[in-house]
Enzyme design. Structure first.
Site, PDB file in Angstrom:
ATOM      1  CD  GLU A 126      -5.288  -4.706  -5.842  1.00  0.00           C
ATOM      2  OE1 GLU A 126      -4.531  -4.510  -5.024  1.00  0.00           O
ATOM      3  OE2 GLU A 126      -6.420  -5.378  -5.826  1.00  0.00           O
ATOM      4  CE  LYS A 182      -3.998  -2.003   2.182  1.00  0.00           C
ATOM      5  NZ  LYS A 182      -4.913  -2.775   1.034  1.00  0.00           N
ATOM      6  CD1 TRP A 187     -17.111  -6.339  -2.702  1.00  0.00           C
ATOM      7  CD2 TRP A 187     -15.170  -6.595  -1.232  1.00  0.00           C
ATOM      8  NE1 TRP A 187     -16.777  -7.668  -2.560  1.00  0.00           N
ATOM      9  CE2 TRP A 187     -15.648  -7.597  -1.890  1.00  0.00           C
ATOM     10  CE3 TRP A 187     -14.289  -6.472  -0.328  1.00  0.00           C
ATOM     11  CZ2 TRP A 187     -14.847  -9.022  -1.375  1.00  0.00           C
ATOM     12  CZ3 TRP A 187     -13.357  -7.491   0.041  1.00  0.00           C
ATOM     13  CH2 TRP A 187     -14.044  -8.815  -0.398  1.00  0.00           C
ATOM     14  CD  GLU A 212      -4.245 -11.584  -2.270  1.00  0.00           C
ATOM     15  OE1 GLU A 212      -4.104 -12.624  -1.832  1.00  0.00           O
ATOM     16  OE2 GLU A 212      -5.324 -10.831  -1.892  1.00  0.00           O
ATOM     17  CG  ASN A 217      -5.228 -12.013   1.918  1.00  0.00           C
ATOM     18  OD1 ASN A 217      -5.629 -11.691   3.034  1.00  0.00           O
ATOM     19  ND2 ASN A 217      -4.933 -11.555   0.919  1.00  0.00           N
ATOM     20  CG  ASP A 244      -7.290  -1.558  -1.229  1.00  0.00           C
ATOM     21  OD1 ASP A 244      -6.109  -1.600  -0.925  1.00  0.00           O
ATOM     22  OD2 ASP A 244      -7.821  -2.627  -1.469  1.00  0.00           O
ATOM     23  CD  GLU A 278      -9.554  -7.306   1.641  1.00  0.00           C
ATOM     24  OE1 GLU A 278      -8.520  -7.921   1.659  1.00  0.00           O
ATOM     25  OE2 GLU A 278      -9.717  -6.055   1.138  1.00  0.00           O
ATOM     26  CE  LYS A 316      -6.429  -8.874   4.590  1.00  0.00           C
ATOM     27  NZ  LYS A 316      -6.298  -9.020   3.089  1.00  0.00           N
ATOM     28  CD  GLU A 324       0.137  -2.033   3.266  1.00  0.00           C
ATOM     29  OE1 GLU A 324      -0.068  -2.430   4.533  1.00  0.00           O
ATOM     30  OE2 GLU A 324      -0.554  -2.846   2.502  1.00  0.00           O
TER      31      GLU A 324
HETATM   32  C1  BDP Z   1      -6.412  -5.306  -1.480  1.00  0.00           C
HETATM   33  C2  BDP Z   1      -6.173  -6.577  -2.490  1.00  0.00           C
HETATM   34  C3  BDP Z   1      -6.000  -7.714  -1.759  1.00  0.00           C
HETATM   35  C4  BDP Z   1      -5.013  -7.552  -0.450  1.00  0.00           C
HETATM   36  C5  BDP Z   1      -5.766  -6.679   0.150  1.00  0.00           C
HETATM   37  C6  BDP Z   1      -4.765  -6.152   1.455  1.00  0.00           C
HETATM   38  O1  BDP Z   1      -7.179  -6.471  -3.451  1.00  0.00           O
HETATM   39  O2  BDP Z   1      -5.759  -8.458  -2.852  1.00  0.00           O
HETATM   40  O3  BDP Z   1      -5.014  -8.574   0.039  1.00  0.00           O
HETATM   41  O4  BDP Z   1      -5.757  -5.204  -0.391  1.00  0.00           O
HETATM   42  O5  BDP Z   1      -4.136  -5.160   1.372  1.00  0.00           O
HETATM   43  O6  BDP Z   1      -5.917  -4.221  -2.311  1.00  0.00           O
HETATM   44  O7  BDP Z   1      -4.837  -6.939   2.373  1.00  0.00           O
END
Ligand code: BDP
Length: 684
Positions: free
Chosen positions: A397, A364, A545, A164, A207, A369, A290, A286, A391
C-alpha cells in the site's frame, strides 16, 4: 504459464548425472497412510518429481527397491520408527518434521516424518525445495519446527470481487457476490501458501460490509467450499466479522456485548458455523476503528467486546483475533499533543490480563500504519498477559503498490529482531510471537495478502518474493534475509550465478532505495490521500487522520519525546525509551518520527538535514537506474514474459521516483530557501 507457478515452477533438471542420482531415490515413494492432507502430499510429490525429473514415481504402501523415500508419521511405519531415536521424537514438535537419509545394510532411504499431517506436508515441500536447489540427497539431516504457532494470511477481499489495497487485479475468491468459477486457482494458492508453512487464512476484508456479514449466515456455503480446498493443505479458515452483525443481519436493535440477546445471537451463529465447518478457525475483528462499529458505541471496552465473541466460540475451540488498530480518525491537526501513535497502547495496556484465553490481539508492526519505516509498536514490550500476533502488510500500500520494486523482507527482519526488553534483554519481537515466553501457542504472525487474479498473482512478478519471504519468516523469523532471497530466486528463476547475484542485489537494496526517494527519516505519509500512491507532501497535513510531519520553515518532524513532546517515547521499555528520547541516540532513520529537527541540524555523517533530504532524493533516482541496469544484464537468462514485465515496471518506477524526488526537494527548498550544495536542479 511460468509466472503463474511462482516458486513452485519445478524446472526440469538438465544435468544427467544429477538426474540419475535423484532418480535412484525418487522412483519409489512409500506412503502407507490416508487422509485428505496425505492425498495432497501424494499429489505434490508426484507432480514435482514428474516435472523436475521427467519420471513418474511409484507411490505405494511398501517397496522392494533398496533406495526410496518414505513419508509417514511417527508410529505409522515400523521401518521408519526403527530408525528414529528417542531424542529425535521428543525434538519434533506437533507441526515440525524430520528428514534424514538412512543407511542400513541393504537399504539406503530417506525418511520424511512428523507427528502430524501438517508436519509431513511441510517436510515434503522442504524435500521438493532441496531438489529445486539441486542439493544432494545422500546425507540429508534436517529437523525443523515452526517457530511461531499461528502463521496467517489476511485477505482484504470483498464479495464484489474488489480487494481493498489490492494491486494485482481482482479477488481470486469472489466475483459478483459469489464464489469465482476457477477453483483450481484457489487450490494452487493453497499449495503456494502451505509450501512456505502458512497454516491459517482469513477470507474477507476487515472492513465488513452488509454482504460480507452474510458469510456467517445464508452465504456460509461460500466459506464451506473454500474450507474444503484449504483444509487439504493444512490451512484453517477464519472470517472477518462486523461487530454490529446482530443488527446488520440479525434484526436485533443492539450489538451491546453485555446484552443477553446479543450473546445468545452470537452463540447460535457459532453453532451454525461449526455445523457447516467443523474445523473453523475463528473470527478476525476490526472494531472501533476507521468508522467500524465496536464496543465503544455501548460504553463498553475492548475486553468486553472480544470476550463476548470469545465465549461464543470457546466451546468449539475457536479463536478471536482482535485487532489493535484502534484510533480516533477524527483528530485535530491543530492540537500538538494528540498523537495517533499512542492510541493502540493506551487502549490495550489497561486491559492487559483481562482477555479470555482464546482472544489474541493482532498488532500492526508500527504504531501508525505500514509506512516505509516506523519504529516497532510499543504494545510489543508492553503487553505481558495477553496473546499477541504481529500484523505485517505484504500488499504494498505505502511501498509502491507493486509498481515499484520494494522487497519487504529486510524491513520485516528489523521488526522481528527488535529487542523490546519486555522480560529483560533478549525479548525480541520474534521471541514474543513464538509464544514461548508466555508459555502459550496462541501467538503468531499475520500478513495482509498481496495477491489478486493477475496471471502472476502479484502484479509485479518480483513481488512474489514478498509472499514467499513472508511465509518463510512466519516459519522461522530468524532466517537471514539473504538466505530467503537466494532460495526464492533459485526456485523461481533457476540457479544461474549472474542471475543470483544481480537479482539478490536488486531485491535486498530495493526497500532502502524506495525509502530514499520517498518520505525521509521515518516521518512517513506525504502520499496522495485516499489511494496513497505518489507524492503529496501536505496531502494529510491538515486533515483528521493524525498523520502529520509538522514541517515549517525552521524544521520538520513530530516531537514525541517525554521532555517536550507527546510523550510517546515513554511507552517503550528501558533502554529503548532513552534511546528514542534523545536526539543523539535516536536511530537516524527514525529521527523525524521522534523529534522535530531543524533543517540545519547536523547528522552523523556531518551533513545537514536539508542536504540529506536533497542527496537521498537524487540518489534514490540514480539507484533505480542501477536497478534497471542490473535487470537488463539478465536478458536471455530469464524467459521473455517475466523479463519484459519486470522491465516495464522498473521503467515506470523510475518516472515515479523522479516525481517523488522533484516534489519533495522542491517543497523543502521552498520552505527553507537553502540551496543544494551540489547545485542540482530543484524547481524553484
Ligand atoms: C490502512 C488501509 C485501510 C485499511 C486499514 C486497516 O489504508 O484500507 O482498512 O489500514 O488496516 O492501512 O484496517
Amino acid at each position: 504459464e511460468i509466472d503463474y507457478q511462482c516458486w513452485l515452477n519445478y524446472e526440469h533438471i538438465k544435468d544427467q548425472s544429477l538426474l540419475n542420482e535423484y532418480a535412484k531415490y525418487l522412483k519409489n515413494i512409500v506412503i502407507n497412510e490416508n487422509s485428505y492432507i496425505i492425498d495432497s502430499i501424494k499429489d505434490e510429490i508426484y507432480y514435482s518429481i514428474n516435472k523436475i525429473l521427467g519420471i513418474s514415481p511409484l507411490i505405494n504402501n511398501y517397496t522392494n527397491s533398496n533406495k526410496f523415500i518414505t513419508i509417514s508419521k511417527i508410529g505409522k511405519n515400523n521401518l521408519v520408527d526403527s530408525f528414529l531415536k528417542d531424542e529425535e521424537i521428543i525434538a519434533i514438535d506437533e507441526e515440525g518434521f524430520l528428514i534424514k537419509t538412512v543407511n542400513s545394510h541393504d537399504k539406503k532411504f530417506i525418511i520424511v516424518t512428523s507427528k502430524s499431517d501438517n508436519g509431513l506436508l511441510y517436510g515434503t515441500f522442504y524435500l521438493i525445495r532441496t531438489l529445486q536447489e539441486k542439493k544432494l540427497l545422500d546425507d540429508l539431516y534436517v529437523l525443523e519446527n515452526p517457530k511461531t504457532p499461528l502463521r496467517m494470511i489476511n485477505h482484504w477481499d470483498n464479495l464484489n470481487g474488489n480487494i481493498e489495497r489490492g494491486y494485482a487485479g481482482k479477488s481470486i475468491f469472489y466475483r459478483n457476490y459469489e464464489l469465482v468459477d476457477n477453483l483450481d486457482r484457489i487450490r494452487d494458492y493453497a499449495r503456494l501458501l502451505s509450501s512456505v508453512g502458512i497454516n491459517a487464512i482469513s477470507l474477507n476484508n476487515v472492513n465488513v460490509g452488509k454482504e460480507e456479514a452474510r458469510l456467517i449466515d445464508d452465504k456460509i456455503y461460500i466459506v464451506e467450499t473454500l474450507y474444503e480446498i484449504f483444509k487439504r493443505y493444512g490451512i484453517k479458515v477464519f472470517l472477518s466479522v462486523n461487530f454490529a452483525s446482530p443488527i446488520m443481519i440479525g434484526g436485533l436493535k443492539t450489538a451491546d456485548p453485555l446484552n443477553k440477546e446479543v450473546n445468545e445471537w452470537w452463540k447460535k451463529r457459532a453453532n451454525f458455523i461449526y455445523d457447516h465447518i467443523p474445523e473453523f478457525g475463528g473470527f478476525l475483528v476490526k472494531a472501533d476503528s476507521e468508522d467500524q462499529p465496536g464496543p465503544y458505541s455501548y460504553n463498553r471496552n475492548h475486553a468486553d467486546g472480544a470476550n463476548m465473541l470469545a465465549e461464543a466460540l470457546a466451546p468449539h475451540n475457536g479463536l478471536i483475533i482482535w485487532r489493535a488498530f484502534v484510533y480516533n480518525c477524527y483528530q485535530d491537526w491543530r492540537d500538538q499533543n494528540t498523537d495517533r501513535a499512542k492510541a493502540a497502547y493506551e487502549t490495550f495496556i489497561p486491559l492487559d490480563g483481562q482477555f479470555l484465553d482464546n482472544v489474541i490481539i493482532q498488532i500492526k508492526n508500527g504504531p501508525m500504519d505500514f509506512q516505509v519505516r516506523e519504529p516497532v509498536n510499543p504494545l510489543f514490550g508492553g503487553l505481558k498477559k495477553t496473546n499477541q500476533i504481529l500484523e505485517l502488510q505484504i500488499t504494498q500500500e505505502y511501498t509502491g503498490q507493486q509498481k515499484h520494486l520494494c522487497y519487504l523482507v529486510p524491513q520485516w527482519k528489523e521488526v522481528l529482531d527488535f529487542d523490546t526488553y519486555l522480560f529483560g534483554e533478549g525479548t525480541s519481537v520474534s521471541e514474543i510471537i513464538s509464544g514461548v515466553p508466555f508459555n502459550s501457542k496462541k501467538f503468531g504472525i499475520a500478513g495482509v495478502s498481496n495477491v489478486g487474479d493477475d496471471t502472476n498473482w502479484t502484479g509485479h512478478t518480483l513481488a512474489q518474493a514478498n509472499l514467499y519471504g513472508y511465509g518463510r519468516l512466519t516459519w522461522n523469523p530468524e532466517l537471514k534475509s539473504s538466505q530467503i532471497t537466494d532460495e526464492w530466486i533459485k526456485c523461481t528463476f533457476g540457479n544461474n550465478s549472474k542471475l543470483l547475484e544481480n537479482l539478490s542485489n536488486m531485491l535486498q537494496n530495493s526497500w532502502t532505495i524506495y525509502e530514499k526517494y520517498t518520505s525521509p527519516l521515518g516521518i512517513g505519509w506525504m502520499v496522495n490521500p485516499g489511494h496513497h500512491y505518489g507524492p503529496n507532501v501536505d496531502g494529510y497535513e491538515y486533515s483528521r487522520w493524525g498523520t502529520y510531519h509538522r514541517a515549517n520553515h525552521f524544521g520538520i518532524g513530530v516531537d514525541r519525546t517525554l521532555k517536550s513532546g507527546t510523550g510517546f517515547t515513554r511507552l517503550y521499555q528501558q533502554p529503548n525509551f532513552e534511546m528514542f528520547e534523545h536526539l543523539e541516540s535516536c536511530p537516524e532513520e527514525l529521527l523525524l518520527f521522534f523529534h522535530h529537527v531543524s533543517y540545519i541540524y547536523k547528522l552523523k555523517n556531518n551533513k545537514t538535514l536539508i542536504q540529506h533530504i536533497y542527496d537521498t532524493h537524487f540518489e534514490g533516482v540514480e539507484d533505480v537506474q542501477e536497478l534497471i541496469n542490473q535487470w537488463i544484464e539478465l536478458e536471455g537468462l530469464i524467459d521473455n514474459k517475466r523479463y519484459q514485465d519486470v522491465l516495464s515496471r522498473l521503467l515506470e518506477q523510475k518516472e515515479h521516483a523522479k516525481e517523488w524526488r522533484d516534489v519533495i526537494n522542491t517543497y523543502f527548498y521552498r520552505k527553507t530557501m537553502i540551496y543544494d550544495e551540489k547545485c542540482r536542479k530543484i524547481y524553484p
